[in-house]
Enzyme design. Structure first.
Site, PDB file in Angstrom:
ATOM      1  N   ASP A 102      -7.493  -2.551  -0.636  1.00 54.52           N
ATOM      2  CA  ASP A 102      -6.488  -3.390   0.009  1.00 54.52           C
ATOM      3  C   ASP A 102      -7.063  -4.788   0.178  1.00 54.52           C
ATOM      4  O   ASP A 102      -8.227  -4.949   0.574  1.00 54.52           O
ATOM      5  CB  ASP A 102      -6.143  -2.781   1.378  1.00 54.52           C
TER       6      ASP A 102
ATOM      7  N   ASP B 288      -4.125   3.622   7.751  1.00 54.89           N
ATOM      8  CA  ASP B 288      -2.984   4.108   6.972  1.00 54.89           C
ATOM      9  C   ASP B 288      -2.808   5.611   7.140  1.00 54.89           C
ATOM     10  O   ASP B 288      -2.497   6.335   6.191  1.00 54.89           O
ATOM     11  CB  ASP B 288      -3.124   3.733   5.494  1.00 54.89           C
TER      12      ASP B 288
ATOM     13  N   HIS C 266       0.806  -1.220   0.000  1.00 53.47           N
ATOM     14  CA  HIS C 266       0.000   0.000   0.000  1.00 53.47           C
ATOM     15  C   HIS C 266       0.841   1.274   0.000  1.00 53.47           C
ATOM     16  O   HIS C 266       0.289   2.369  -0.164  1.00 53.47           O
ATOM     17  CB  HIS C 266      -0.975  -0.004   1.180  1.00 53.47           C
TER      18      HIS C 266
ATOM     19  N   HIS D 160      -7.063  -1.099   7.879  1.00 55.70           N
ATOM     20  CA  HIS D 160      -6.225  -0.138   8.581  1.00 55.70           C
ATOM     21  C   HIS D 160      -6.504   1.281   8.079  1.00 55.70           C
ATOM     22  O   HIS D 160      -6.922   1.471   6.938  1.00 55.70           O
ATOM     23  CB  HIS D 160      -4.745  -0.462   8.362  1.00 55.70           C
TER      24      HIS D 160
ATOM     25  N   ASP E 270     -10.135  -0.822   3.514  1.00 55.33           N
ATOM     26  CA  ASP E 270      -8.939  -1.289   4.224  1.00 55.33           C
ATOM     27  C   ASP E 270      -9.286  -1.627   5.667  1.00 55.33           C
ATOM     28  O   ASP E 270     -10.158  -0.989   6.267  1.00 55.33           O
ATOM     29  CB  ASP E 270      -7.889  -0.163   4.202  1.00 55.33           C
TER      30      ASP E 270
ATOM     31  N   GLU F 297      -1.519  -4.869  -1.821  1.00 52.90           N
ATOM     32  CA  GLU F 297      -1.176  -5.805  -0.745  1.00 52.90           C
ATOM     33  C   GLU F 297      -1.374  -7.272  -1.103  1.00 52.90           C
ATOM     34  O   GLU F 297      -1.327  -8.137  -0.226  1.00 52.90           O
ATOM     35  CB  GLU F 297      -1.917  -5.469   0.552  1.00 52.90           C
TER      36      GLU F 297
ATOM     37  N   HIS G  60       3.915   1.458   4.539  1.00 55.37           N
ATOM     38  CA  HIS G  60       2.623   1.194   3.900  1.00 55.37           C
ATOM     39  C   HIS G  60       1.468   1.629   4.802  1.00 55.37           C
ATOM     40  O   HIS G  60       0.313   1.623   4.352  1.00 55.37           O
ATOM     41  CB  HIS G  60       2.483  -0.278   3.484  1.00 55.37           C
TER      42      HIS G  60
ATOM     43  N   ASP H 153      -6.665  -6.712   2.509  1.00 54.88           N
ATOM     44  CA  ASP H 153      -7.120  -6.974   3.876  1.00 54.88           C
ATOM     45  C   ASP H 153      -8.434  -6.278   4.228  1.00 54.88           C
ATOM     46  O   ASP H 153      -8.926  -6.415   5.348  1.00 54.88           O
ATOM     47  CB  ASP H 153      -6.037  -6.683   4.905  1.00 54.88           C
TER      48      ASP H 153
END
Length: 307
Positions: free
Chosen positions: A226, A128, A97, A126, A124, A271, A141, A228
């Site tokens: 992403d 980020d 990412h 996360h 995502d 990712e 990332h 994830d």
């Protein structure tokens, strides 16, 4: 959806985190048939090959992983993204990412050239939203959205050609946020929805108002997907697995709503780590999601918006 010019841009970077393997992501998408999937939908697809990082003389800093290389990718992708926007709708095939450190400012610069506001949808687990000063892991990332929205704390990175206003960003799928990152996010107007919000309201009710804002503003919309974002039970090929993510149907609904809106102007696929995949399962799913965003349907009808 009318036929579009779609530009595939490979970004085989693997410098944003410790676990290696994402550099094989672009070729995994190619092997999974992304070009054919989009051509079958009537689009004109051109693969521009892979970007290479710029060289620089940035010194490494203690506690930050691969700072110089990450900045080299950032400057190269910023330039490539801005150019790719002139050729059609770019799909940036990552890579981790950290590629969004370059792609988001690059597409935002193109939007500024057109006097359009840039919006970002971040799918995502996360946020980020760390900076070089707040990151605990040193893995870059986890920093691109903070950088792209103009947060301070990025010494050594290039000045942004155009920043994205935090109020024009929306994160969906959150389930892992660092403490300092959370504090910084709360100081801005960005919209962040965790998995509980999806459980309680449904993804359409969260995404719909954001898309309405993009449409009213006449904005450009960059989508950063992403792996994830998805639950690892469905998409195992990622090094930052967090249980409890989006189901396959929830992810497809997001993409179908994006298609219905006609607002998406650029896309990150990030990712994917083929070393962790199961016979290409995750790569094929990500290709299927991209196809849903660009017109693939079961029936020829718009998805109802449950608002």
């Amino acid at each position: 959806m009318h036929p579009m010019d779609i530009v595939l841009v490979g970004a085989p970077l693997d410098c944003g985190k410790a676990r290696k393997g994402c550099l094989m992501g672009p070729n995994a998408y190619r092997t999974a048939g992304i070009a054919n999937a989009l051509t079958t939908l009537g689009h004109r697809v051109r693969d521009m090959g892979d970007v290479a990082p710029d060289t620089n003389d940035v010194a490494e800093r203690d506690g930050l992983a691969n700072l110089s290389e990450t900045i080299g990718w950032t400057t190269a992708l910023m330039r490539s993204a801005r150019a790719a926007m002139k050729a059609g709708l770019p799909i940036f095939m990552g890579g981790d990412h950290a590629l969004s450190l370059g792609t988001v400012p690059g597409v935002a610069a193109h939007a500024a050239d057109q006097e359009r506001p840039q919006f970002v949808l971040w799918l995502d687990a996360h946020g980020d939203y760390n900076t070089l000063e707040t990151t605990g892991s040193g893995n870059l990332h986890g920093t691109p959205l903070a950088y792209a929205t103009g947060q301070p704390g990025f010494r050594g990175f290039p000045d942004l050609p155009a920043a994205v206003a935090p109020g024009r960003t929306c994160i969906i799928g959150l389930r892992s946020i660092d403490g300092p990152e959370r504090a910084l996010m709360r100081q801005t107007e960005l919209r962040g929805y965790d998995m509980r919000a999806i459980d309680e309201s449904g993804v359409a009710a969260l995404l719909g108002p954001f898309l309405d804002d993009v449409a009213r503003a006449g904005g450009a919309l960059h989508v950063s997907l992403d792996v994830d974002f998805l639950d690892p039970a469905h998409a195992p090929a990622v090094g930052t697995t967090v249980p409890g993510g989006a189901t396959v149907r929830e992810a497809h609904l997001v993409m179908e709503l994006l298609c219905d809106s006609g607002l998406m102007t650029s896309l990150d696929l990030v990712e994917l780590n083929p070393m962790l995949d199961e016979r290409g399962r995750t790569a094929h799913l990500m290709v299927d999601l991209a196809a849903s965003a660009l017109g693939r349907r079961i029936f020829d009808r718009p998805t109802p918006r449950l608002l």
